[in-house]
Design a protein around this motif. Structure first.
Motif, PDB file in Angstrom:
ATOM      1  N   PHE A 146       0.834  -1.195   0.000  1.00 40.91           N
ATOM      2  CA  PHE A 146       0.000   0.000   0.000  1.00 40.91           C
ATOM      3  C   PHE A 146       0.874   1.252   0.000  1.00 40.91           C
ATOM      4  O   PHE A 146       1.982   1.267   0.523  1.00 40.91           O
ATOM      5  N   ALA A 147       0.349   2.265  -0.625  1.00 45.07           N
ATOM      6  CA  ALA A 147       1.049   3.534  -0.623  1.00 45.07           C
ATOM      7  C   ALA A 147       1.025   4.111   0.776  1.00 45.07           C
ATOM      8  O   ALA A 147       0.085   3.878   1.550  1.00 45.07           O
ATOM      9  N   PRO A 148       2.051   4.826   1.134  1.00 43.34           N
ATOM     10  CA  PRO A 148       2.075   5.398   2.487  1.00 43.34           C
ATOM     11  C   PRO A 148       0.953   6.438   2.655  1.00 43.34           C
ATOM     12  O   PRO A 148       0.655   7.179   1.745  1.00 43.34           O
ATOM     13  N   THR A 149       0.351   6.438   3.811  1.00 46.95           N
ATOM     14  CA  THR A 149      -0.721   7.390   4.084  1.00 46.95           C
ATOM     15  C   THR A 149      -0.147   8.610   4.766  1.00 46.95           C
ATOM     16  O   THR A 149       0.730   8.524   5.626  1.00 46.95           O
ATOM     17  N   ILE A 150      -0.644   9.754   4.385  1.00 45.87           N
ATOM     18  CA  ILE A 150      -0.175  11.003   4.977  1.00 45.87           C
ATOM     19  C   ILE A 150      -1.320  11.592   5.786  1.00 45.87           C
ATOM     20  O   ILE A 150      -2.418  11.786   5.311  1.00 45.87           O
TER      21      ILE A 150
END
Length: 118
Positions: free
Chosen positions: A113-117
């Motif tokens: 998963f793409a990193p969450t900001i």
């Protein structure tokens, strides 16, 4: 006292067949050679299996012929080459399995998963 006559050379009966090399012995040698040469490519298993089946048949025929079929040296060499081809194919399979397992272990599993900001 009489002396026993020394045994002379063995005389063949005129109707006895001439000793001849078994054609299966030649085939076993050729198949064993092909198996040994292609064993690393995993293609040697089929000719090796056929060669080992022919070895059994050729040995039975040679035994039944009473010594008129020759070629036991080619049978032994062909059988050894066939077993060498099977051994090379098995070793190649093991090496490929180890390489495949190392690739599976080295890659991360699960979803990426793409990193969450926040």
């Amino acid at each position: 006292m009489t002396q026993a006559a020394a045994p002379g050379p063995m005389l063949r009966h005129p109707l006895d067949p001439d000793p001849v090399r078994s054609t299966k012995a030649r085939a076993v040698y050729a198949l064993g050679l092909v198996a040994a040469l292609t064993g690393v490519l995993l293609g040697g298993v089929v000719p090796a299996t056929v060669a080992l089946v022919l070895v059994r048949q050729a040995r039975r025929e040679a035994y039944a012929s009473g010594g008129y079929l020759t070629g036991s040296a080619l049978l032994r060499r062909g059988e050894r080459l066939a077993w060498a081809g099977i051994t090379l194919a098995a070793a190649t399979t093991v090496v490929l399995l180890v390489i495949g397992l190392l690739n599976v272990v080295g890659t991360p599993g699960g979803r990426d998963f793409a990193p969450t900001i926040d």
